[in-house]
Design an enzyme around this catalytic site. Sequence first.
Site, PDB file in Angstrom:
ATOM      1  CE1 TYR A 162      -4.659  -2.414   4.724  1.00 20.45           C
ATOM      2  CE2 TYR A 162      -3.789  -0.171   4.571  1.00 20.45           C
ATOM      3  CZ  TYR A 162      -4.282  -1.310   3.965  1.00 20.45           C
ATOM      4  OH  TYR A 162      -4.417  -1.350   2.603  1.00 20.45           O
ATOM      5  CB  SER A 182      -0.891   0.011   1.245  1.00 21.13           C
ATOM      6  OG  SER A 182      -1.534   1.261   1.412  1.00 21.13           O
TER       7      SER A 182
END
Length: 279
Positions: free
Chosen positions: A185, A172
């Site tokens: 995350y 990400s």
Amino acid sequence: MNQPAQQQDTPGVQGEMTPKPDCGEESYRGTGKLTGKAAIITGGDSGIGRAVAIAFAREGADVLISYLSEDEDAQDTARYVEQAGRKAVLVPGDLSKAEHCRAIVDRAVQEFGKVDILVNNAAYQMNHESLDEISDDEWEYTFATNIHAYFWLVKAALPHMSPGSSIIGSSSVNSDMPSPTLAPYAATKAAIANFSASLAQLLGERGIRANSVAPGPVWTPLIPATMPEEKVESFGGQVPLGRAGQPAELAPVYVLLASDDGSYISGARVAVTGGNPIL
């Protein structure tokens, strides 16, 4: 163009999103880049995972679709795979458990006889405004689902992978531009990029490539299921292209990394961020 404010319970269902994400159902055209390959895709029921499953199937690969519990979404994805003339295998279950990760690989070998492509894509996230809101259990579950599973899956799959095989981790933009409200995350996404780079060096002599893809804001069920409505409504508006990406816009990168077109790409982190730079 922003999407309307909306929320769902986790893990989120693609069929209830407005607008529906574009996973390439009507647009992706394959050219045989993955003919005869066998792939495992975690989180393959919806979002990026569905787009990758559709693209892989239309490029000629059989696909095992691992997912948590979203049966209807998973069945829809399987239907697209089968319409492409390829075999679809559905395996529900919790990736935070090592034994389930090993069972996924066992099932793939039982069905396909090999593993050519492993895509570690499933992820868990929750939005928190303070560290006090993050329980020990949530921290551990996030790491188990996002990064521990990657280790377990790779370790189980390697005995069934041959030279030319490909491992792809979904990282990400949060891997080096972490959102403070997505701290667990973001940390796991940095770990995925780092682990992928380590794998590339460990496995190069075996002819097995490993890379990661670093998406920016992409319109998937994870967003309305884990973010407050006001953030959902503005999601993606901050990037230079001014909108959230669609899963279909990610799939060609996964195809490149899985196919012979990417035969000299290993140890890379490919950014698909709508213009946001990553380090």
